[in-house]
Scaffold this motif. Sequence first.
Motif: not given
Length: 311
Positions: A114-118, A125-136, A291-297
């Motif tokens: 998704i980020c590559g296409a966007f 544009l730079a991206f910073d991904h954070q993983g982990g549990l949903y609550a976190l 967010a709109d782009f993600t939903v369409r993708w």
Amino acid sequence: MENLTLTLRHLRVFRAIMATGSATAAADRLAITQPAVSQQLAQLEDALGLKLFERKAGRLIATDPAVELHREVANAFDSIERIVNLASRLKADAPAMLRIGAAHSLGVQILPQICGAFAERYPALAFDHQGGLYALLAGQVASGALDLAILKLPMTHPGTSVLRRFEARSVCIIPARYPLAQRQGPLTPEDLRDVPLVMLRRNSPFRHDLEQALLAAGVTPRIKAEAMTVATCCGFASVGLGVAVVNELMATQFEGPAVVMRPLHFDGGPQIFDIIVPAGVTPPPLVTEFADFTVRWVEDSLTAFRQRHGI
């Protein structure tokens, strides 16, 4: 030394000593004198009221408080670096960084695509991904540490609001050599009787829903493997360990001749994903656009997936 205001210089010296283990090496790294390093360290220890290092055989050995403090200092410098990078991009009139939270499975393959296409829209544009549990991740969105996160219901957080939502059906990833792979059309929980299953661990809400559907159909789950992530479940199924029931978005990443895909119909089967943002504030236009782009993708990817598999 009372009322000493800690400065970045104190913390830089502390980080350098933690990295090198000696005042002399820290001085070389920072291009200052060894007495200056010792002075800064003494001021820091005095201000904090903590002994940060034990001196042994010419080395500075970090104490337990120093180790714990270093974690927070490292986080602080990461934040400072992000601020500096943001300022550089703003000065260049370039789009800022998007800070995105997503669980491990989405973060491995789906989010990068998704980020590559966007990024084709915004090459700088730079991206910073954070993983982990949903609550976190929800907590980090609420605090403003993340711009948005992609979470699966039933996760909610009072400090967030839903910006966009998409749905993915549940599908079975079936090893092609299994007799079940010859079945056509949607499956039901009854079809999984005596079938080896690959399932998420017991703290997963989706696993709970699936087990309840199986038990309601009189099917005792025959669990062959358990995994912490949906991606791992898919991987186990793709090598023939068992049938994995996953959302079709993840299933798209494991298509191949070794497996077949069949939809599974049961109560609670559709899996809903929310794109959340901090509550009470208007998201920046770039966040809304992403967010709109993600939903369409996602919708385009799932439409193509269903057509390929006739589901």
